[in-house]
Design a protein around this motif. Structure first.
Motif, mmCIF file in Angstrom:
data_model
loop_
_atom_site.group_PDB
_atom_site.id
_atom_site.type_symbol
_atom_site.label_atom_id
_atom_site.label_comp_id
_atom_site.label_asym_id
_atom_site.label_seq_id
_atom_site.Cartn_x
_atom_site.Cartn_y
_atom_site.Cartn_z
ATOM 1 N N VAL A 43 3.603 15.667 -11.298
ATOM 2 C CA VAL A 43 2.318 16.230 -11.734
ATOM 3 C C VAL A 43 1.181 15.275 -11.385
ATOM 4 O O VAL A 43 0.127 15.690 -10.866
ATOM 5 C CB VAL A 43 2.344 16.509 -13.245
ATOM 6 N N LEU A 44 1.384 13.985 -11.645
ATOM 7 C CA LEU A 44 0.357 12.999 -11.321
ATOM 8 C C LEU A 44 0.071 12.966 -9.825
ATOM 9 O O LEU A 44 -1.081 12.929 -9.397
ATOM 10 C CB LEU A 44 0.793 11.606 -11.796
ATOM 11 N N CYS A 45 1.124 13.011 -9.023
ATOM 12 C CA CYS A 45 0.952 13.014 -7.573
ATOM 13 C C CYS A 45 0.124 14.223 -7.135
ATOM 14 O O CYS A 45 -0.783 14.107 -6.299
ATOM 15 C CB CYS A 45 2.314 13.025 -6.881
ATOM 16 N N GLY A 46 0.433 15.385 -7.720
ATOM 17 C CA GLY A 46 -0.315 16.591 -7.397
ATOM 18 C C GLY A 46 -1.782 16.461 -7.762
ATOM 19 O O GLY A 46 -2.664 16.878 -6.997
ATOM 20 N N ALA A 123 -1.214 8.879 -3.013
ATOM 21 C CA ALA A 123 -0.896 9.622 -4.233
ATOM 22 C C ALA A 123 0.584 9.463 -4.583
ATOM 23 O O ALA A 123 0.947 9.264 -5.751
ATOM 24 C CB ALA A 123 -1.250 11.094 -4.057
ATOM 25 N N ALA A 124 1.452 9.542 -3.578
ATOM 26 C CA ALA A 124 2.889 9.415 -3.819
ATOM 27 C C ALA A 124 3.264 8.009 -4.264
ATOM 28 O O ALA A 124 4.113 7.837 -5.154
ATOM 29 C CB ALA A 124 3.655 9.789 -2.548
ATOM 30 N N LEU A 125 2.646 6.987 -3.675
ATOM 31 C CA LEU A 125 2.950 5.608 -4.061
ATOM 32 C C LEU A 125 2.482 5.329 -5.489
ATOM 33 O O LEU A 125 3.194 4.679 -6.270
ATOM 34 C CB LEU A 125 2.287 4.642 -3.079
ATOM 35 N N PHE A 126 1.307 5.806 -5.844
ATOM 36 C CA PHE A 126 0.835 5.632 -7.225
ATOM 37 C C PHE A 126 1.766 6.349 -8.203
ATOM 38 O O PHE A 126 2.120 5.812 -9.265
ATOM 39 C CB PHE A 126 -0.579 6.181 -7.370
ATOM 40 N N PRO A 176 3.242 -0.061 -6.476
ATOM 41 C CA PRO A 176 4.659 0.056 -6.847
ATOM 42 C C PRO A 176 5.423 -1.253 -6.712
ATOM 43 O O PRO A 176 6.358 -1.514 -7.491
ATOM 44 C CB PRO A 176 5.192 1.117 -5.871
ATOM 45 N N LEU A 177 5.061 -2.108 -5.747
ATOM 46 C CA LEU A 177 5.747 -3.397 -5.617
ATOM 47 C C LEU A 177 5.529 -4.261 -6.857
ATOM 48 O O LEU A 177 6.455 -4.925 -7.344
ATOM 49 C CB LEU A 177 5.257 -4.139 -4.368
ATOM 50 N N LEU A 178 4.315 -4.258 -7.375
ATOM 51 C CA LEU A 178 4.044 -5.025 -8.594
ATOM 52 C C LEU A 178 4.738 -4.412 -9.797
ATOM 53 O O LEU A 178 5.203 -5.137 -10.699
ATOM 54 C CB LEU A 178 2.537 -5.108 -8.832
ATOM 55 N N ALA A 179 4.821 -3.097 -9.843
ATOM 56 C CA ALA A 179 5.544 -2.449 -10.937
ATOM 57 C C ALA A 179 7.018 -2.863 -10.915
ATOM 58 O O ALA A 179 7.605 -3.183 -11.963
ATOM 59 C CB ALA A 179 5.413 -0.934 -10.837
#
Length: 486
Positions: A43-46, A123-126, A176-179
């Motif tokens: 949903v977030l990506c969308g 958007a996908a990486l976030f 995402p790397l930091l996550a």
């Protein structure tokens, strides 16, 4: 704070996690499914991509960065050196910022050759980072409700939303790397933390200092050899990049962005003392810092993970460029996974606090943080998706499309921000005033671009930019003018 501190704390770990009895740390168990987090992330990506798509289609691009990255990734996809003519004819982008990680997007361009591909990738990486943050929260805190709440709060955070509004940037890979790095630190997976942190040096030159800070956290947790090696690697990578690699690729033989610290916005030299004094003298900086820790209910301050934010905050505070100071643009996106997983660590740490009020606060902080994030989101970029006028095609948009269509495919064109990313796919594109030594086939101008003073006489401007050539108006649509070289 990164380890479970006692047997009492261990009892708070959910039944779907197991405890490593040798090291006393929580380990992921099979009972923490990813599916709920993937659903929220979808949903977030969308939402992220829909906002980016509408902004792009309505010619609301806020800066030249999307055009810059479009040219560089397109070059990678065609197996060429990343030449970005927007920065200057024949400009090698690795002499500006060192972000070779963007070459990973080249295969995506083989499938979808469009600036929209970059916006979708971001958007996908976030969204993927939201899966990591939320799933980690459930594993550490033992509650799916807490995990999903933090996923929502993180996904709607102002740092990510402002980054989405700012179009694509290379920091999309750092998020995402930091996550994953912070997740590994929370679960005491020290080698994994180092492995996820190391590639950050390929995202942007300043990230080497963040990698060094990961090493410092490992050192503080007793992994002195690994931490020291990672810290040395990070500092060495930073020095190599800004002192050797970027100057070698740069036309001027130096790292230009030192000037952001050494010179004021007016271009005058600033002493080191003034730099230090100015770094603390802006309300905008302190407001940003307040919101950064405030969105975690201030519990992130209890976690050593927050050390990872110091390098980024440091250069932003020292910078003389006001764009770096506040809550706008993309600069805070990389801080979001750090502060939200620091919140998770903080919630875990207060469970064994001798202060009863702190224990009670830890029990309610996640739903409070989630509610605050939802309320704040009502005044952040994604709110535009709730307004019907967001999706309407206005006259300005139609005029901009006509201007783009008036520039023949395969020609060279000098333009400003509004039309730039829409022309890079099939034109050689230059920035207005940045095409020294070149007489492009066309000039396509937004007479009312927000990045420059309104243009009252486009023909006169063309003669000033290129006195060696003559340009005549070939198309006009509202505030857009296209001129052809005679």
């Amino acid at each position: 704070m990164l380890d479970v501190q006692s047997g009492a704390a261990e009892t708070t770990v959910a039944a779907d996690a197991v405890v490593d009895t040798e090291k006393g740390r929580p380990e992921a168990g099979p009972g923490t499914p990813l599916r709920p987090y993937v659903a929220v992330a979808a949903v977030l990506c969308g939402l992220y991509f829909l906002y980016s798509y509408v902004q792009y289609e309505r010619f609301r691009t806020p800066s030249w960065d999307l055009g810059i990255f479009e040219q560089s990734v397109r070059a990678y996809s065609e197996l060429r050196a990343p030449i970005v003519d927007i920065k200057g004819p024949g400009f090698l982008i690795l002499g500006d910022h060192f972000s070779p990680v963007t070459a990973l997007l080249a295969p995506l361009y083989w499938i979808w050759s469009s600036p929209l591909a970059l916006l979708f990738a971001q958007a996908a990486l976030f969204a993927a980072s939201a899966v990591v943050v939320g799933h980690t929260a459930q594993q550490v805190l033992g509650s799916r409700a807490a995990g999903l709440g933090i996923t929502v709060a993180y996904g709607l955070s102002w740092g990510l939303q402002e980054a989405v509004k700012s179009d694509f940037h290379e920091i999309a890979f750092a998020v995402p790397l930091l996550a994953l790095t912070c997740r590994a630190l929370l679960l005491s997976r020290w080698t994994a933390a180092a492995a996820w942190a190391a590639p950050l040096v390929l995202v942007k030159e300043d990230m080497g200092l963040t990698v060094a800070m990961v090493g410092a956290v490992l050192f503080l947790r007793g992994r002195k050899r690994l931490g020291g090696a990672l810290a040395g690697f990070g500092v060495g990578a930073f020095a190599l990049t800004v002192l050797v690699l970027i100057p070698t690729a740069s036309r001027v033989g130096q790292y230009d962005y030192w000037a952001k610290i050494e010179k004021s916005s007016a271009g005058t030299q600033v002493s080191f003392t003034d730099v230090l004094l100015n770094s603390l003298g802006s309300d905008v900086k302190w407001e940003m810092l307040l919101f950064l820790v405030g969105i975690t209910g201030f519990l992130a301050l209890r976690s050593p993970l927050l050390l990872l934010a110091l390098p980024t905050l440091g250069w932003r505070f020292l910078s003389q460029d006001p764009n770096h100071w506040g809550m706008l643009w993309h600069y805070s996106a990389i801080l979001m996974p750090v502060v939200f997983l620091a919140l998770v660590d903080g919630v875990r740490s207060v469970r064994t606090s001798p202060q009863a009020w702190l224990v009670s606060y830890g029990k309610v902080v996640v739903p409070v943080v989630t509610a605050v994030a939802i309320v704040l989101a009502l005044d952040l970029p994604l709110r535009e998706l709730l307004r019907s006028e967001t999706y309407r095609t206005d006259v300005r948009t139609l005029d901009a499309r006509r201007a783009v269509e008036a520039v023949p495919e395969g020609t060279s064109v000098e333009t400003n921000v509004t039309l730039m990313a829409h022309l890079t796919a099939d034109h050689t594109v230059y920035w207005v005033g940045g095409a020294k030594g070149v007489s492009p086939d066309y000039l396509a101008l937004d007479l009312d671009s927000g990045w420059s003073q309104p243009i009252t006489d486009p023909v006169q401007l063309a003669s000033q930019l290129h006195p060696e050539a003559r340009y005549e108006v070939s198309a006009r649509a509202g505030q857009f003018v296209v001129m052809r070289r005679a």
